[in-house]
Design an enzyme around this catalytic site. Structure first.
Site, PDB file in Angstrom:
ATOM      1  N   PRO A 103       0.826  -1.209   0.000  1.00 20.92           N
ATOM      2  CA  PRO A 103       0.000   0.000   0.000  1.00 20.92           C
ATOM      3  C   PRO A 103       0.862   1.261   0.000  1.00 20.92           C
ATOM      4  O   PRO A 103       1.890   1.301   0.689  1.00 20.92           O
ATOM      5  CB  PRO A 103      -0.819  -0.111   1.294  1.00 20.92           C
ATOM      6  N   GLY A 113       3.674   3.690   5.279  1.00 19.15           N
ATOM      7  CA  GLY A 113       4.723   3.313   6.234  1.00 19.15           C
ATOM      8  C   GLY A 113       5.366   1.984   5.935  1.00 19.15           C
ATOM      9  O   GLY A 113       6.190   1.501   6.718  1.00 19.15           O
ATOM     10  N   GLY A 160       7.124   1.349   3.110  1.00 23.32           N
ATOM     11  CA  GLY A 160       8.277   1.478   2.215  1.00 23.32           C
ATOM     12  C   GLY A 160       7.946   1.275   0.751  1.00 23.32           C
ATOM     13  O   GLY A 160       8.822   0.880  -0.034  1.00 23.32           O
ATOM     14  N   SER A 161       6.706   1.586   0.367  1.00 26.77           N
ATOM     15  CA  SER A 161       6.309   1.362  -1.021  1.00 26.77           C
ATOM     16  C   SER A 161       7.223   2.104  -2.008  1.00 26.77           C
ATOM     17  O   SER A 161       7.695   1.524  -2.999  1.00 26.77           O
ATOM     18  CB  SER A 161       4.852   1.806  -1.165  1.00 26.77           C
ATOM     19  N   ASP A 164      14.779   3.381   4.965  1.00 30.24           N
ATOM     20  CA  ASP A 164      13.852   2.639   4.093  1.00 30.24           C
ATOM     21  C   ASP A 164      14.598   1.983   2.931  1.00 30.24           C
ATOM     22  O   ASP A 164      14.500   0.776   2.700  1.00 30.24           O
ATOM     23  CB  ASP A 164      12.797   3.579   3.499  1.00 30.24           C
TER      24      ASP A 164
HETATM   25  O1  PMV Z   1       6.616   6.034   6.554  1.00 33.36           O
HETATM   26  P1  PMV Z   1       7.923   5.692   5.941  1.00 33.36           P
HETATM   27  O2  PMV Z   1       8.027   4.268   5.551  1.00 33.36           O
HETATM   28  O3  PMV Z   1       8.281   6.594   4.822  1.00 33.36           O
HETATM   29  O4  PMV Z   1       9.036   5.848   7.090  1.00 33.36           O
HETATM   30  C1  PMV Z   1       9.625   7.070   7.388  1.00 33.36           C
HETATM   31  C2  PMV Z   1      10.616   6.885   8.505  1.00 33.36           C
HETATM   32  C3  PMV Z   1      11.030   8.200   9.153  1.00 33.36           C
HETATM   33  O5  PMV Z   1      11.931   7.860  10.209  1.00 33.36           O
HETATM   34  C4  PMV Z   1       9.819   8.910   9.751  1.00 33.36           C
HETATM   35  C5  PMV Z   1      11.706   9.138   8.163  1.00 33.36           C
HETATM   36  C6  PMV Z   1      13.093   8.693   7.745  1.00 33.36           C
HETATM   37  O6  PMV Z   1      13.605   9.254   6.767  1.00 33.36           O
HETATM   38  O7  PMV Z   1      13.709   7.835   8.408  1.00 33.36           O
END
Ligand code: PMV
Length: 323
Positions: A95, A99, A101-102, A146
């Protein structure tokens, strides 16, 4: 040609503070993947991207502000494919903006597919660097966690120290982590899509306004993540669950949680999860709950009843001798 693929990811703990030099732990989700396949296109069509799942198709040069166009053009040029007539077909079961990592997974699959098309097998560090450069251009201040966990496809401990005077990227430290006993996780999706850069930007503004308070929050997250690494290595799952709960409390203080996330976190805990927290940037997207075989079914049902739009169960295998 066989498509190149890349996995989804979950941040187990340490998101946001990782942007400020603290450690975080991330896990690949091998059975939820993105893919990219490159084929020669009709003469004169240039580099085209197709996303049949979304019903979209576009010429990369016609949409240069699209991160995937830009990454594709940059990587094609790097591999001597500038101006070539290529059709890149993208697909993903991950999705978007949730969150998991798409963006990093699609980018990683795209880089691997273009490299493979020119006969190059890229090591994970180079794939991660290319995707990171793209994330930097479009997302401001990504930590790089990510793209790293997705490119290496193994559980990692990740630290990117603040760059000297905040000029230029610093060199991250990454290490595979020990997992003493398999982890069973339930992931619940709020169904609320939230672009990473929004909560990341809000945390930055709050940190700039009150650095002492935010540095203290980040340091506390770093302490939790350090203890989580030990609990993971020792197979102390109840302890790990407490630490995930502590991380959620700190994420709430950072202002990146949301009522929808907290509803799912509370439902998972009430149904017997050892611990639960949001995962990723927050304000929407997914949460994770640490469960065992006895509580898993009840937690899945509780998340569905609490309004999760998608629930998945994943097991992360033990890693006793990481390389
Ligand atoms: O929501 P995602 O999968 O893009 O995770 C972001 C992770 C953060 O720590 C909030 C940002 C980052 O660059 O590490």
């Amino acid at each position: 040609m066989t498509p190149a693929t890349a996995p989804a990811k979950l941040i187990l703990c340490g998101e946001h503070a990782v942007v400020y030099g603290r450690p975080a732990i991330a896990l690949p989700l091998g059975d939820v993947r993105a893919s990219a396949a490159v084929a020669s296109g009709p003469p004169g069509t240039g580099l085209r991207l197709l996303a049949p799942d979304l019903g979209e198709a576009w010429a990369a040069t016609a949409a240069p502000d699209n991160p995937l166009s830009e990454l594709a053009l940059t990587v094609a040029a790097r591999f001597g494919l500038a101006g070539a007539d290529l059709t890149v077909t993208l697909g993903s079961a991950i999705p978007i903006a949730s969150g998991m990592g798409s963006g990093a997974a699609i980018g990683t699959a795209l880089v691997r597919a273009l490299a493979a098309h020119s006969g190059v097998v890229l090591p994970p560090a180079e794939v991660a660097a290319l995707v990171y450069a793209s994330e930097q251009r479009f997302h401001g201040t990504p930590s790089g966690i990510d793209n790293t966990v997705v490119a290496y496809e193994q559980a990692i401990w990740y630290v990117r120290p603040p760059s000297p005077n905040h000029h230029g990227p610093s060199v991250p430290t990454l290490a595979p982590i020990c997992i003493g006993t398999p982890l069973m996780l339930v992931v619940g999706d709020t169904g609320v899509r939230s672009a990473t850069k929004l909560p990341v930007g809000a945390v930055r503004a709050a940190w700039q306004a009150d650095p002492a308070t935010y540095e203290a929050h980040f340091a506390a997250v770093g302490g939790v993540v350090t203890q989580a690494r030990a609990a993971l290595a020792n197979g102390e799952l109840p302890r790990l669950g407490q630490l995930l709960d502590a991380n959620q409390a700190l994420l709430e203080q950072l202002g990146v949680s949301s009522p929808a996330l907290e509803q799912l976190v509370a439902a998972a805990r009430s149904a017997g999860a050892l611990g639960a927290k949001l995962s990723g940037a927050g304000w929407g997207g997914v949460m994770l709950a640490l469960v065992n075989a006895t509580t898993c079914g009840a937690v899945v049902e509780a998340l569905q009843a609490a309004g999760a739009t998608r629930v998945l169960v994943t097991t992360v295998g033990a890693v006793t001798d990481p390389v």
